[in-house]
Scaffold this motif. Sequence first.
Motif, PDB file in Angstrom:
ATOM      1  N   MET A   1       0.338  -0.634   0.607  1.00 35.75           N
ATOM      2  CA  MET A   1       0.309   0.140  -0.124  1.00 35.75           C
ATOM      3  C   MET A   1       0.639   1.331  -0.311  1.00 35.75           C
ATOM      4  SD  MET A   1      -2.766   1.371   2.641  1.00 35.75           S
ATOM      5  CE  MET A   1      -3.788   2.767   2.771  1.00 35.75           C
ATOM      6  N   THR A   2       0.641   2.207  -0.459  1.00 36.66           N
ATOM      7  CA  THR A   2       1.489   3.446  -0.711  1.00 36.66           C
ATOM      8  C   THR A   2       0.667   4.422  -0.094  1.00 36.66           C
ATOM      9  OG1 THR A   2       2.368   2.687  -3.258  1.00 36.66           O
ATOM     10  CG2 THR A   2       2.172   5.748  -2.561  1.00 36.66           C
ATOM     11  N   HIS A   3       0.969   4.937   1.305  1.00 37.23           N
ATOM     12  CA  HIS A   3       0.156   6.336   1.591  1.00 37.23           C
ATOM     13  C   HIS A   3       0.978   7.576   0.947  1.00 37.23           C
ATOM     14  CE1 HIS A   3       0.284   2.983   4.466  1.00 37.23           C
ATOM     15  NE2 HIS A   3       1.458   2.977   4.779  1.00 37.23           N
ATOM     16  N   ARG A   4      -0.106   8.320   0.803  1.00 38.21           N
ATOM     17  CA  ARG A   4      -0.261   9.664   0.411  1.00 38.21           C
ATOM     18  C   ARG A   4      -0.051  10.613   1.536  1.00 38.21           C
ATOM     19  NH1 ARG A   4      -6.084   8.695  -2.262  1.00 38.21           N
ATOM     20  NH2 ARG A   4      -5.974   8.673   0.077  1.00 38.21           N
ATOM     21  N   ILE A   5       1.409  11.440   0.947  1.00 36.65           N
ATOM     22  CA  ILE A   5       1.904  12.675   2.561  1.00 36.65           C
ATOM     23  C   ILE A   5       2.171  13.999   1.574  1.00 36.65           C
ATOM     24  CG2 ILE A   5       3.901  12.932   3.276  1.00 36.65           C
ATOM     25  CD1 ILE A   5       2.823   9.873   4.176  1.00 36.65           C
ATOM     26  N   ALA A   6       1.342  14.582   2.691  1.00 38.39           N
ATOM     27  CA  ALA A   6       2.158  16.294   1.993  1.00 38.39           C
ATOM     28  C   ALA A   6       2.984  16.629   3.253  1.00 38.39           C
ATOM     29  CB  ALA A   6       0.544  16.741   2.695  1.00 38.39           C
ATOM     30  N   ILE A   7       3.395  17.680   3.131  1.00 38.34           N
ATOM     31  CA  ILE A   7       4.603  17.856   3.487  1.00 38.34           C
ATOM     32  C   ILE A   7       4.033  19.692   3.396  1.00 38.34           C
ATOM     33  CG2 ILE A   7       6.593  18.832   4.344  1.00 38.34           C
ATOM     34  CD1 ILE A   7       7.328  16.333   3.079  1.00 38.34           C
ATOM     35  N   LEU A   8       3.837  20.686   4.758  1.00 42.35           N
ATOM     36  CA  LEU A   8       3.350  22.105   4.896  1.00 42.35           C
ATOM     37  C   LEU A   8       4.754  22.308   5.172  1.00 42.35           C
ATOM     38  CD1 LEU A   8      -0.213  21.900   6.604  1.00 42.35           C
ATOM     39  CD2 LEU A   8       0.737  21.229   4.451  1.00 42.35           C
ATOM     40  N   GLY A   9       4.723  23.605   4.640  1.00 38.18           N
ATOM     41  CA  GLY A   9       6.221  24.390   5.092  1.00 38.18           C
ATOM     42  C   GLY A   9       7.458  23.069   5.469  1.00 38.18           C
ATOM     43  N   ALA A  10       7.269  23.200   3.293  1.00 40.08           N
ATOM     44  CA  ALA A  10       8.417  21.825   2.843  1.00 40.08           C
ATOM     45  C   ALA A  10       9.632  23.038   1.595  1.00 40.08           C
ATOM     46  CB  ALA A  10       7.674  21.130   1.713  1.00 40.08           C
ATOM     47  N   SER A  11       9.411  24.780   2.644  1.00 40.74           N
ATOM     48  CA  SER A  11      10.819  24.536   2.355  1.00 40.74           C
ATOM     49  C   SER A  11      11.457  25.303   3.166  1.00 40.74           C
ATOM     50  CB  SER A  11      10.285  26.471   1.805  1.00 40.74           C
ATOM     51  OG  SER A  11       8.748  27.557   2.613  1.00 40.74           O
ATOM     52  N   GLY A  12      11.288  24.946   4.460  1.00 36.13           N
ATOM     53  CA  GLY A  12      11.965  25.474   5.621  1.00 36.13           C
ATOM     54  C   GLY A  12      13.080  24.307   5.673  1.00 36.13           C
ATOM     55  N   TYR A  13      14.150  24.399   6.233  1.00 36.89           N
ATOM     56  CA  TYR A  13      15.816  22.591   6.766  1.00 36.89           C
ATOM     57  C   TYR A  13      14.430  21.429   7.013  1.00 36.89           C
ATOM     58  CZ  TYR A  13      18.985  26.433   6.764  1.00 36.89           C
ATOM     59  OH  TYR A  13      20.126  27.307   6.467  1.00 36.89           O
ATOM     60  N   THR A  14      13.476  22.071   8.133  1.00 40.98           N
ATOM     61  CA  THR A  14      12.832  19.861   8.530  1.00 40.98           C
ATOM     62  C   THR A  14      11.719  19.950   7.572  1.00 40.98           C
ATOM     63  OG1 THR A  14      11.064  21.767   9.595  1.00 40.98           O
ATOM     64  CG2 THR A  14      12.515  21.096  10.811  1.00 40.98           C
ATOM     65  N   GLY A  15      11.317  20.532   6.824  1.00 36.84           N
ATOM     66  CA  GLY A  15      10.433  20.046   5.466  1.00 36.84           C
ATOM     67  C   GLY A  15      11.660  19.715   4.865  1.00 36.84           C
ATOM     68  N   ALA A  16      12.521  20.057   4.115  1.00 39.98           N
ATOM     69  CA  ALA A  16      13.774  19.635   3.222  1.00 39.98           C
ATOM     70  C   ALA A  16      13.819  18.176   3.747  1.00 39.98           C
ATOM     71  CB  ALA A  16      14.697  20.823   2.651  1.00 39.98           C
ATOM     72  N   GLU A  17      14.041  18.493   4.909  1.00 41.65           N
ATOM     73  CA  GLU A  17      14.851  16.971   5.830  1.00 41.65           C
ATOM     74  C   GLU A  17      13.910  15.550   5.321  1.00 41.65           C
ATOM     75  OE1 GLU A  17      18.043  15.294   7.373  1.00 41.65           O
ATOM     76  OE2 GLU A  17      18.055  16.181   5.983  1.00 41.65           O
ATOM     77  N   LEU A  18      12.590  16.195   5.656  1.00 40.32           N
ATOM     78  CA  LEU A  18      11.305  15.121   5.408  1.00 40.32           C
ATOM     79  C   LEU A  18      11.146  14.785   3.982  1.00 40.32           C
ATOM     80  CD1 LEU A  18       9.128  17.019   7.300  1.00 40.32           C
ATOM     81  CD2 LEU A  18       9.087  14.684   7.682  1.00 40.32           C
ATOM     82  N   VAL A  19      11.264  15.403   2.877  1.00 41.60           N
ATOM     83  CA  VAL A  19      11.664  15.050   1.358  1.00 41.60           C
ATOM     84  C   VAL A  19      12.637  14.225   1.423  1.00 41.60           C
ATOM     85  CG1 VAL A  19      11.947  15.611  -0.977  1.00 41.60           C
ATOM     86  CG2 VAL A  19      10.459  17.376   0.651  1.00 41.60           C
TER      87      VAL A  19
END
Length: 342
Positions: A1-19
């Motif tokens: 199963m593929t889980h669909r993910i959203a990241i709010l605040g993806a332009s910050g350091y923690t957002g980029a690390e999540l990506v």
Amino acid sequence: MTHRIAILGASGYTGAELVRLISGHPNMSIVALSGQRKAGMAMAEVFPHLRHLDLPVLCRIEDIDFSQVDLCFCALPHKTSQAVIRDLPKGLKIVDLSADFRLREAEAYKRWYGNDHIAMELQAEAVYGLTEFYRDEIRAARLVAGTGCNAATGQFAIRPLISAGVIGLEDIILDMKCAVSGAGRSLKESLLHTELSEGYHAYALGSSHRHIGEFDQEFSALAGRPVRVQFTPHLLPVNRGILCTAYVSGDAAEIHQTLTSAYVGEPFVQVLPFGTAPSTHDVRGSNFVHIGVAGDRIDGRAIVVAVLDNLTKGSSGQALQNANLMLGEDETTALMMAPLFP
């Protein structure tokens, strides 16, 4: 199963690390990335190190169709997260990386963050996201509040010792060395290279650092009575890492054995041989925590040193670890990468 993910605040350091971390996850697909000030830009423009990935264009939060999202990471600033999360769909799983749901009492939040909490109705369901100690609650949670990076480092060193009753509670000292990325990506004069490099300074002296609220809350709950630690953070001109040197009263050998036993089987926590001190180099870019114990020259005193990467285990890696549990995935998925060295 593929889980669909959203990241709010993806332009910050923690957002980029999540990506970066999620890009290696076999069962997660990023379907939405928000960046209010950079909406319309490609992630490759904002973070060129991610240009090899096929990612959605950054958009505004209000343009995301959350009916197509299984889990949302909220990497927004403190005070912003609570307002955004309050308006998200009630059935959506959320991992919040800000401080907005870490403190269980409204009075404590106002004291440490300076404003009233506007979504206290959600606080009752928020689970504190220190995975190794709240694993069962996180697995069943809809909303998980990620810890502060300093707060996590200190707790890995101290929590098992309070639980086991092997240290004194009146004289715990936490001396923390912190990388500059912990201050976020916003432009600040004091964080310019010429202002910060070749120097080293203490900040938030006394009782002004916000993570003290987490130490008060968590350590007091463990002890069953108020516990107040001395905590001083110091800013280092390095990109990643936190090193906590904890000074405690107790038998050093017993403290080492207590920590060793507490973390048996924990995939991300390594207790080093007695007398060995870890370095932030040892965990850079990874989800690992290394802990060392040594005796002090003063009888009945001991030194505990804990290190982690503030962007990974201290924030985004911990967030993914929690998301794995919430989605029924193996907790370690996409997180067992070796540290970067040199």
